[in-house]
Design an enzyme around this catalytic site. Structure first.
Site, PDB file in Angstrom:
ATOM      1  N   GLY A   1       3.463 -10.989  13.197  1.00 36.57           N
ATOM      2  CA  GLY A   1       3.723 -10.649  11.786  1.00 36.57           C
ATOM      3  C   GLY A   1       2.812  -9.566  11.236  1.00 36.57           C
TER       4      GLY A   1
ATOM      5  N   VAL B   1      -5.345  -3.457   0.972  1.00 37.92           N
ATOM      6  CA  VAL B   1      -6.237  -2.831   1.966  1.00 37.92           C
ATOM      7  C   VAL B   1      -7.075  -3.927   2.616  1.00 37.92           C
ATOM      8  CG1 VAL B   1      -7.975  -1.043   2.393  1.00 37.92           C
ATOM      9  CG2 VAL B   1      -6.401  -0.785   0.465  1.00 37.92           C
TER      10      VAL B   1
ATOM     11  N   LYS C   1       0.818  -1.229   0.000  1.00 36.46           N
ATOM     12  CA  LYS C   1       0.000   0.000   0.000  1.00 36.46           C
ATOM     13  C   LYS C   1       0.842   1.265   0.000  1.00 36.46           C
ATOM     14  CE  LYS C   1       0.599  -2.107   3.915  1.00 36.46           C
ATOM     15  NZ  LYS C   1       0.167  -3.189   4.740  1.00 36.46           N
TER      16      LYS C   1
ATOM     17  N   GLU D   1       4.564  -3.465  10.261  1.00 39.36           N
ATOM     18  CA  GLU D   1       5.493  -3.137   9.167  1.00 39.36           C
ATOM     19  C   GLU D   1       6.930  -3.152   9.697  1.00 39.36           C
ATOM     20  OE1 GLU D   1       4.270  -2.567   5.926  1.00 39.36           O
ATOM     21  OE2 GLU D   1       2.434  -3.181   6.910  1.00 39.36           O
TER      22      GLU D   1
ATOM     23  N   ASP E   1       0.277   3.819   7.767  1.00 33.72           N
ATOM     24  CA  ASP E   1      -0.218   2.671   6.990  1.00 33.72           C
ATOM     25  C   ASP E   1      -1.722   2.811   6.709  1.00 33.72           C
ATOM     26  OD1 ASP E   1       0.141  -0.291   6.095  1.00 33.72           O
ATOM     27  OD2 ASP E   1      -1.547  -0.333   7.499  1.00 33.72           O
TER      28      ASP E   1
ATOM     29  N   LYS F   1      -3.650   3.273   3.012  1.00 35.26           N
ATOM     30  CA  LYS F   1      -4.824   2.492   2.568  1.00 35.26           C
ATOM     31  C   LYS F   1      -6.003   3.408   2.244  1.00 35.26           C
ATOM     32  CE  LYS F   1      -3.311  -1.516   5.216  1.00 35.26           C
ATOM     33  NZ  LYS F   1      -3.216  -2.055   6.568  1.00 35.26           N
TER      34      LYS F   1
ATOM     35  N   GLY G   1      -1.748 -10.486   8.615  1.00 36.50           N
ATOM     36  CA  GLY G   1      -1.294 -11.853   8.897  1.00 36.50           C
ATOM     37  C   GLY G   1      -0.962 -12.596   7.623  1.00 36.50           C
TER      38      GLY G   1
END
Ligand code: NAP
Ligand code: HSE
Length: 342
Positions: free
Chosen positions: A181, A127, A102, A184, A195, A199, A298
């Site tokens: 996970g 997104v 993104k 970023e 972030d 998006k 994820g």
């Protein structure tokens, strides 16, 4: 069977999930007469430990070798550095690109937009990960004039806030989100709201203006880095929840974009998205209110949308087009959201 040569850029959280799911869904590709084969996997450090299903022999830091002869490029590296040059050069050569990046889409749009219009760029995973929003907003919801949209678009911050509601401190909650996970490489992108702003910029180009400026969203973005547990508890005492909400709405005759922590009534639909789940509340003049919610970050959750894009492409559908032309802000008064002072 014809071989489908896929150049994979990145084998981290999402890239390794993609490799696993691609193998599991091999029979579905065969029904299309195709045998998927990775032409190579670009990483920074081929020697780094990885999940056992990632084929070590394909790992390389040599982009030319990985990209040679590829039918499609799957970009899961992230960032606006090396990824930008590789994606743009693949598109310039007419090779379709599927990406979850993104940051790249938001910040390098002038270079990418012509290729999105050609149908070469697929980005559902960028997104709300595997929860579909890019496809409905570039398709079936186009039969509306958009009135407003509000979303929980960042899984990490929603996870952090949820864990702080459970009693964890900010740093502890961030560390947990990193282990899962969701976060970023530069965590400021998540906790600083950047972030979610990336998006929101993508959603703006699908719904109100194909050239909506990244800068305009970035300037109206604040994050949760200064949010305290006390603020979260005080909200709960008033029957409210704090959430990082990204919004697009008309005000004063023009479109406004904002990303900021807001106080929502505990029974508000957006407040129902727990932990790493995301949600989008869209209002169109004809359809009314549409609510979409699901996993927002994820490995498998995101890889599923990348595979979905790949299958969509193989079935002959073009990538996701931006809105053809900007639409003026409607004469519509949205319910204001209560901002949290940060
Ligand atoms: P990640 O775990 O950090 O993985 C990034 C991968 O790209 C790693 O394999 C890394 O190599 C490789 N890479 C990074 N920079 C490189 C460079 N300059 N040259 C060569 N290889 C490079 O990231 P991720 O979480 O999978 O995210 C990938 C993309 O998906 C990002 O755009 C992210 O925003 C997006 N995304 C992530 C999620 C999520 O839940 N994680 C969800 C939706 C979208 P090494 O392994 O050798 O370091
Ligand atoms: N860091 C992102 C998030 C990954 O937490 O939402 C999914 O885009």
């Amino acid at each position: 069977m014809e071989t489908l040569r896929i150049a994979l850029l990145g084998a981290g959280t999402v890239g390794s999930g993609f490799v696993k799911l691609l193998d599991e869904l091999r029979p579905r590709f065969r029904t299309l007469g195709l045998e998927p084969a990775l032409s190579g996997i670009l990483v920074r450090d081929p020697a780094r430990p990885r999940p056992p299903w990632v084929p070590r022999g394909l790992l390389s830091n040599d982009a030319e070798q990985v990209l040679r002869g590829a039918d499609v490029v799957v970009e899961l590296m992230g960032g606006t550095g090396r990824a930008a040059g590789l994606v743009e050069s693949a598109l310039d050569q007419g090779t379709p690109v599927i990406t979850a990046n993104k940051a790249l889409l938001a910040e390098r749009w002038p270079e990418l937009k012509p290729h999105a219009l050609e149908g070469l760029l697929f980005y559902e995973a960028s997104v709300m990960a595997g929860t579909p929003v890019v496809e409905p907003l570039s398709g079936s919801l186009r039969g509306n004039r958009t009135l407003e949209l509000h979303g929980i678009l960042n899984g990490s911050t929603n996870y952090i806030i949820g864990r702080m509601e459970d009693g964890l401190g900010f740093s502890e909650a961030l560390e947990e989100a990193q282990k899962k996970g969701f976060v970023e490489e530069d965590p400021f992108l998540d906790i600083g709201g950047v972030d979610a702003a990336h998006k929101l910029t993508i959603l703006a180009r699908l719904t109100i203006d194909p050239d909506f400026e990244w800068r305009e969203v970035r300037e109206n973005t604040s994050g949760i880095q200064n949010l305290s547990r006390e603020q979260i508890y005080a909200a709960e005492e008033q029957g409210k929840k704090i959430r990082l909400v990204a919004s697009l709405y008309p005000a004063g005759g023009r479109w406004r974009a904002a990303v900021r922590p807001v106080l929502l009534p505990a029974d508000h639909p957006l407040a129902q998205a727990a932990l790493s789940r995301n949600a989008l509340l869209y209002r169109g003049d004809a359809v009314g209110e549409v609510f979409i919610s699901g996993g927002g970050a994820g490995s498998a959750v995101t890889a599923s949308a990348v595979i979905g894009d790949l299958l969509r492409m193989l079935e002959g559908y073009p990538g996701h087009p931006p809105l053809p032309q900007a639409v003026p802000a409607p004469n519509y008064q949205p319910e204001p959201l209560e901002e949290v002072p940060v």
